[in-house]
Scaffold this active site. Structure first.
Site, PDB file in Angstrom:
ATOM      1  N   CYS A  47       0.124   2.829   1.483  1.00  0.00           N
ATOM      2  CA  CYS A  47      -0.994   3.427   2.215  1.00  0.00           C
ATOM      3  C   CYS A  47      -1.470   2.421   3.255  1.00  0.00           C
ATOM      4  CB  CYS A  47      -2.131   3.770   1.254  1.00  0.00           C
ATOM      5  SG  CYS A  47      -2.876   2.313   0.462  1.00  0.00           S
ATOM      6  N   CYS A 100      -9.580  -3.622   0.998  1.00  0.00           N
ATOM      7  CA  CYS A 100      -9.372  -2.337   1.655  1.00  0.00           C
ATOM      8  C   CYS A 100     -10.711  -1.823   2.193  1.00  0.00           C
ATOM      9  CB  CYS A 100      -8.787  -1.333   0.670  1.00  0.00           C
ATOM     10  SG  CYS A 100      -8.641   0.346   1.343  1.00  0.00           S
ATOM     11  N   GLU A 160     -10.850  -3.927  -8.925  1.00  0.00           N
ATOM     12  CA  GLU A 160     -11.749  -3.143  -8.079  1.00  0.00           C
ATOM     13  C   GLU A 160     -13.063  -2.862  -8.789  1.00  0.00           C
ATOM     14  OE1 GLU A 160     -12.204   1.297  -6.221  1.00  0.00           O
ATOM     15  OE2 GLU A 160     -10.167   0.496  -6.342  1.00  0.00           O
ATOM     16  N   CYS A 184      -9.717   7.453  -2.786  1.00  0.00           N
ATOM     17  CA  CYS A 184      -9.252   7.288  -1.417  1.00  0.00           C
ATOM     18  C   CYS A 184      -8.274   8.396  -1.039  1.00  0.00           C
ATOM     19  CB  CYS A 184      -8.639   5.910  -1.215  1.00  0.00           C
ATOM     20  SG  CYS A 184      -6.925   5.745  -1.722  1.00  0.00           S
ATOM     21  N   SER A 219      -0.596  -1.001 -11.589  1.00  0.00           N
ATOM     22  CA  SER A 219      -1.042  -0.198 -10.447  1.00  0.00           C
ATOM     23  C   SER A 219      -1.717   1.065 -10.962  1.00  0.00           C
ATOM     24  CB  SER A 219       0.151   0.166  -9.558  1.00  0.00           C
ATOM     25  OG  SER A 219      -0.201   1.182  -8.643  1.00  0.00           O
ATOM     26  N   SER A 220      -3.033   1.127 -10.807  1.00  0.00           N
ATOM     27  CA  SER A 220      -3.784   2.264 -11.341  1.00  0.00           C
ATOM     28  C   SER A 220      -3.308   3.580 -10.761  1.00  0.00           C
ATOM     29  CB  SER A 220      -5.279   2.075 -11.056  1.00  0.00           C
ATOM     30  OG  SER A 220      -6.018   3.206 -11.466  1.00  0.00           O
ATOM     31  N   SER A 223       1.065   1.208  -3.617  1.00  0.00           N
ATOM     32  CA  SER A 223       1.385  -0.205  -3.416  1.00  0.00           C
ATOM     33  C   SER A 223       2.871  -0.500  -3.556  1.00  0.00           C
ATOM     34  CB  SER A 223       0.593  -1.068  -4.412  1.00  0.00           C
ATOM     35  OG  SER A 223       0.756  -0.595  -5.736  1.00  0.00           O
TER      36      SER A 223
END
Length: 336
Positions: free
Chosen positions: A27, A111, A141, A209, A237-238, A281
């Site tokens: 992204c 981000c 995060e 997002c 990676s969530s 990612s």
């Protein structure tokens, strides 16, 4: 595993279908964060330190480490006055204060969408709300967002926990969410919160997002046709893990893989159609390698299922603009 009917195979056709969900892979926030580290490596005197993984992908981290980036868990591993990049997941004010005390030359890779959530947390807390933060404990995060107003924030990890919430003033409640959650689970959380606190204040725009939402919707375009879904992404990676969970909740087996080498031949027994996607990612080249590996298991056709075309782009921090290939090296501490 009984194959799902697709209408495109005859009983004697041994050719598998590979359905690529689109959008997939990087992204805009991930591309920006990686470019920040790469430009810092070219433009500043090494070593360049990065707090935590710049993005949650082992291939990306290993690649940047091979180019000279030094990844650390906490700032006590960074010498005073060194150059440091914050990861895309953001940091708490306490981490920024520690960086200031150590006189670190900070380049912020957070981000921009995460930064917006941080700003909402500060605003909601400043007006006296209890901020109900929906997300996964321990995720960077969440640690960063929670750290903006820890005395006013309550972390909730699933909708069932809402029933046990207790706040000082039920009429002064707002909520925020991690940006990489599953849309359906977040909707369950919001419904539960509205039922308990009818006056809850909502963010002006949703926190999940655009890239997370798009990848989930794109996956939904292929789940029903697939006998198996492969999600390219790392286990921390969530948004990648959420893709696996979404497929499984809809009844289609799914596996999370770091790359082509993780594919097990027995997964493909009886499988005629394979859905392939990647977390935000995961590099696109890893998806290409997975497709080639799947072709190695027998004849296969490849088709794309595009949900939408992404055009989002985030600017680099001002200190790195104009520092592309050929730019002069800058001494550490000159970032401003």
């Amino acid at each position: 595993m009984a194959p799902k009917s697709s209408g495109e195979h005859t009983p004697d056709d041994d050719t598998r279908r590979i359905l690529l969900a689109s959008p997939r892979s990087f992204c805009a926030g991930v591309e920006r964060a990686i470019e920040i580290v790469e430009r810092a490596l070219r433009s500043y005197t090494p070593p360049i330190y990065v707090r935590k993984e710049i993005v949650h992908n082992s291939y990306v981290v290993d690649d940047l480490a091979s180019k000279g980036a030094v990844f650390v868990e906490e700032l006590d591993e960074v010498p005073d006055g060194a150059t440091l990049v914050f990861s895309a997941h953001g940091v708490s004010p306490a981490v920024r204060e520690e960086a200031d005390r150590k006189n670190l030359d900070v380049i912020d890779g957070t981000c921009p969408l995460v930064s917006k959530v941080h700003a909402k947390a500060r605003r909601f807390a400043a007006r006296g709300d209890t901020v109900v933060l929906f997300g996964h404990s321990g995720h960077e995060e969440i640690e960063g967002t929670y750290g903006e107003a820890p005395e006013s924030t309550v972390l909730v990890e699933n909708a069932d926990e809402v029933a046990d919430l207790s706040v000082p003033d039920p009429e002064r409640v707002s909520y925020l969410t991690q940006t990489t959650l599953a849309v359906d689970e977040t909707n369950d959380f919001v419904r539960a919160l509205r039922e308990k606190y009818p006056d809850v204040s909502e963010p002006a725009s949703e926190d999940i997002c655009y890239a997370t939402t798009n990848r989930q919707h794109a996956l939904n375009e292929v789940i029903a046709e697939s006998d198996l879904v492969l999600v390219v992404g790392s286990s921390n990676s969530s948004n990648s893990v959420r893709l696996v969970e979404i497929s499984r909740r809809q009844g289609t087996p799914a596996e999370l893989i770091d790359g082509a080498g993780d594919i097990a031949a027995d997964w493909l027994d009886g499988v005629r159609t394979i859905g392939v996607t990647a977390g935000a990612s995961a590099p696109p080249k890893l998806v290409d390698e997975v497709v080639e590996a799947l072709r190695g298991f027998g004849p296969a056709t490849v088709a794309e299922r595009e949900f939408t075309h992404e055009t989002m782009h985030f600017e680099l921090p001002s200190v790195l603009r104009g520092t592309g290939e050929g730019a002069a090296e800058r001494p550490a501490g000159s970032g401003g």
